[in-house]
Design an enzyme around this catalytic site. Structure first.
Site, PDB file in Angstrom:
ATOM      1  CB  ALA A  44      31.651  74.206  40.864  1.00 26.21           C
ATOM      2  N   GLY A  69      33.103  79.541  34.279  1.00 27.30           N
ATOM      3  CA  GLY A  69      33.107  81.017  34.871  1.00 27.30           C
ATOM      4  C   GLY A  69      33.645  81.114  36.252  1.00 27.30           C
ATOM      5  CE1 TYR A  97      22.788  88.530  36.781  1.00 24.38           C
ATOM      6  CE2 TYR A  97      23.433  90.871  36.772  1.00 24.38           C
ATOM      7  CZ  TYR A  97      23.610  89.579  36.909  1.00 24.38           C
ATOM      8  OH  TYR A  97      25.166  89.424  37.426  1.00 24.38           O
TER       9      TYR A  97
HETATM   10  N1  LIG Z   1      30.833  87.717  35.103  1.00 22.55           N
HETATM   11  C1  LIG Z   1      30.746  88.791  35.865  1.00 22.55           C
HETATM   12  O1  LIG Z   1      31.099  89.827  35.428  1.00 22.55           O
HETATM   13  C2  LIG Z   1      29.759  88.857  37.001  1.00 22.55           C
HETATM   14  C3  LIG Z   1      29.244  90.091  37.435  1.00 22.55           C
HETATM   15  C4  LIG Z   1      28.564  90.218  38.884  1.00 22.55           C
HETATM   16  C5  LIG Z   1      28.204  89.162  39.259  1.00 22.55           C
HETATM   17  N2  LIG Z   1      28.351  87.951  38.825  1.00 22.55           N
HETATM   18  C6  LIG Z   1      27.561  86.535  39.256  1.00 22.55           C
HETATM   19  O2  LIG Z   1      28.912  85.766  39.557  1.00 22.55           O
HETATM   20  C7  LIG Z   1      28.032  84.484  39.328  1.00 22.55           C
HETATM   21  C8  LIG Z   1      28.831  83.508  38.243  1.00 22.55           C
HETATM   22  O3  LIG Z   1      28.646  84.120  37.091  1.00 22.55           O
HETATM   23  P1  LIG Z   1      29.483  83.861  35.887  1.00 22.55           P
HETATM   24  O4  LIG Z   1      29.914  85.178  34.785  1.00 22.55           O
HETATM   25  O5  LIG Z   1      30.689  82.898  36.069  1.00 22.55           O
HETATM   26  O6  LIG Z   1      28.518  83.179  34.803  1.00 22.55           O
HETATM   27  P2  LIG Z   1      28.558  81.817  34.108  1.00 22.55           P
HETATM   28  O7  LIG Z   1      29.926  81.831  33.384  1.00 22.55           O
HETATM   29  O8  LIG Z   1      27.282  81.758  32.839  1.00 22.55           O
HETATM   30  O9  LIG Z   1      28.400  80.626  34.722  1.00 22.55           O
HETATM   31  C9  LIG Z   1      27.154  80.477  35.607  1.00 22.55           C
HETATM   32  C10 LIG Z   1      27.182  79.024  36.325  1.00 22.55           C
HETATM   33  O10 LIG Z   1      25.884  78.883  36.884  1.00 22.55           O
HETATM   34  C11 LIG Z   1      25.490  77.688  36.667  1.00 22.55           C
HETATM   35  N3  LIG Z   1      24.042  77.704  36.727  1.00 22.55           N
HETATM   36  C12 LIG Z   1      23.206  78.289  35.775  1.00 22.55           C
HETATM   37  N4  LIG Z   1      22.010  77.890  36.219  1.00 22.55           N
HETATM   38  C13 LIG Z   1      21.849  76.830  36.997  1.00 22.55           C
HETATM   39  C14 LIG Z   1      21.122  76.023  37.714  1.00 22.55           C
HETATM   40  N5  LIG Z   1      19.574  76.218  37.761  1.00 22.55           N
HETATM   41  N6  LIG Z   1      21.530  75.202  38.755  1.00 22.55           N
HETATM   42  C15 LIG Z   1      22.837  74.863  38.873  1.00 22.55           C
HETATM   43  N7  LIG Z   1      23.766  75.692  37.974  1.00 22.55           N
HETATM   44  C16 LIG Z   1      23.215  76.729  37.413  1.00 22.55           C
HETATM   45  C17 LIG Z   1      25.819  77.527  34.900  1.00 22.55           C
HETATM   46  O11 LIG Z   1      25.889  76.151  34.764  1.00 22.55           O
HETATM   47  P3  LIG Z   1      25.563  75.597  33.159  1.00 22.55           P
HETATM   48  O12 LIG Z   1      26.908  75.564  32.446  1.00 22.55           O
HETATM   49  O13 LIG Z   1      24.848  74.271  33.437  1.00 22.55           O
HETATM   50  O14 LIG Z   1      24.562  76.558  32.579  1.00 22.55           O
HETATM   51  C18 LIG Z   1      27.194  77.833  35.380  1.00 22.55           C
HETATM   52  O15 LIG Z   1      28.226  76.795  35.779  1.00 22.55           O
HETATM   53  C19 LIG Z   1      26.594  84.696  39.106  1.00 22.55           C
HETATM   54  O16 LIG Z   1      25.951  84.490  40.070  1.00 22.55           O
HETATM   55  C20 LIG Z   1      26.577  85.979  38.485  1.00 22.55           C
HETATM   56  O17 LIG Z   1      25.338  86.722  38.589  1.00 22.55           O
HETATM   57  C21 LIG Z   1      28.973  87.711  37.653  1.00 22.55           C
END
Ligand SMILES: NC(=O)c1ccc[n+]([C@@H]2O[C@H](COP(=O)([O-])OP(=O)(O)OC[C@H]3O[C@@H](n4cnc5c(N)ncnc54)[C@H](OP(=O)(O)O)[C@@H]3O)[C@@H](O)[C@H]2O)c1
Length: 307
Positions: free
Chosen positions: A21, A24, A175
């Site tokens: 949380a 992103g 992924y």
């Molecule tokens: N953005 C898109 O266009 C998109 C599209 C399809 C699906 N999604 C899905 O939406 C979700 C969020 O994506 P996002 O784009 O917001 O990604 P993001 O900005 O990279 O954020 C990812 C979050 O997950 C956390 N995280 C990663 N590894 C972790 C772990 N081992 N334990 C706890 N937290 C962890 C990160 O924490 P840290 O800051 O500590 O790394 C960060 O808070 C993901 O599941 C992604 O697959 C996103």
């Protein structure tokens, strides 16, 4: 049914846990739910980044009720401690399974238990967390488990014979496979909850194509470089900010008209307001769900308390 992300129903009295949380989509989901009045638990692996996200929400949403809870979804002790802490609360109204690796490593990596790291982060840890938190969800009325899927589920394939990508690893396969597994899990969970007569609902969402360069800058949470902003803005026709990407998970938590087994995503596939949208046949396949479930139980070392 239409949904206005800027006019959310009142969520006072509800407790929502959001994994990953601090940045992103997870950050914006937390902020928007806090604005609607929910008590939001930001489950994050890094205490400093969690604190920055808490401060940002408190700055931007004056009466926000938020707290941080440590959670690394690749660490079983951390997952179990989070689950125990949530069980101690007695009741959780929604669990948003958002944490994820979106830019997987070029070379295959594993967690401490030997599981491929992207699979571990994007589904295995969440599987274990839901299994252990279920009694707190059951204790709520109309509780929801919201799983973050992806449009990548339309482009990849789930390899049940090599879930851990021991041969032919690529970052894309890792992924797409993990996100298909997440969607299959979400729909299989819905079937199992219904069969058990549970009041808990499992909803799957995807945030389209949401980039940080199209997202408002927030100190400690999102500060893309000028080059990143420029590059992301060139794709403005088919991308949105992560603040908009959060609209689908927020709707899945708050809309009384959403029910278990629904799939929500942006109206324009990659961007737009969240609507009910079709999931792939593989994601909804009971056969695939039944085959994947024991593999998840095995890899997460976690029997799931539903037949
Ligand atoms: N953005 C898109 O266009 C998109 C599209 C399809 C699906 N999604 C899905 O939406 C979700 C969020 O994506 P996002 O784009 O917001 O990604 P993001 O900005 O990279 O954020 C990812 C979050 O997950 C956390 N995280 C990663 N590894 C972790 C772990 N081992 N334990 C706890 N937290 C962890 C990160 O924490 P840290 O800051 O500590 O790394 C960060 O808070 C993901 O599941 C992604 O697959 C996103």
């Amino acid at each position: 049914m239409s949904w206005d992300p800027s006019a959310l129903p009142d969520a006072h009295g509800r407790t929502v846990v959001v994994t990953g949380a601090n940045a992103g989509v997870g950050y914006w989901t937390s902020e928007q739910l806090a604005r609607a009045g929910a008590h939001v638990v930001l489950a994050c692996r890094d205490p400093e980044r969690a604190e920055a996200a808490l401060s940002a929400i408190r700055r931007r949403v004056p009466r926000a009720s938020v707290e941080a809870m440590p959670l690394d979804v690749t660490d079983r002790r951390s997952i179990d401690a989070t689950a125990d802490a949530l069980l101690g609360r007695g009741r959780v109204d929604a669990l948003v399974l958002n944490a994820g690796i979106v830019h997987p490593p070029g070379e295959r990596q594993t967690d401490a238990y030997g599981n491929e790291l992207v699979l571990s982060t994007n589904i295995l840890g969440h599987f274990r967390l839901v299994a252990r938190t279920l009694p707190a969800l059951v204790a709520a009325t109309d509780a929801r488990v919201v799983t973050l899927g992806s449009l990548a589920s339309r482009l990849g394939r789930l390899r049940l014979d090599d879930l851990q990508l021991e041969s032919g690893y690529t970052s894309w396969r890792a992924y797409a496979g993990s996100k298909i597994a997440a969607q299959v899990f979400g729909f299989e969970l819905d079937r199992r909850l219904r069969a058990a007569g549970s009041s808990v609902q499992s909803v799957v969402v995807h945030p389209g194509y949401s980039t940080s360069g199209r997202t408002p800058g927030i100190r400690g949470v999102n500060h893309p470089s000028r080059l990143k902003r420029f590059a992301d803005n060139l794709q403005a026709a088919w991308t949105q900010g992560k603040d908009s990407g959060a609209h689908a998970p927020v709707r899945a938590v708050l809309d009384p008209a959403v029910s278990g087994g629904d799939y929500l995503g942006p109206a324009g596939w990659t961007k737009g307001p969240p609507i009910h949208t079709p999931a792939t046949r593989a994601s909804r396949s009971p056969r695939l769900g039944a085959a994947l479930w024991p593999l998840l139980e095995d890899a997460a070392a976690q029997p799931f308390p539903l037949p």
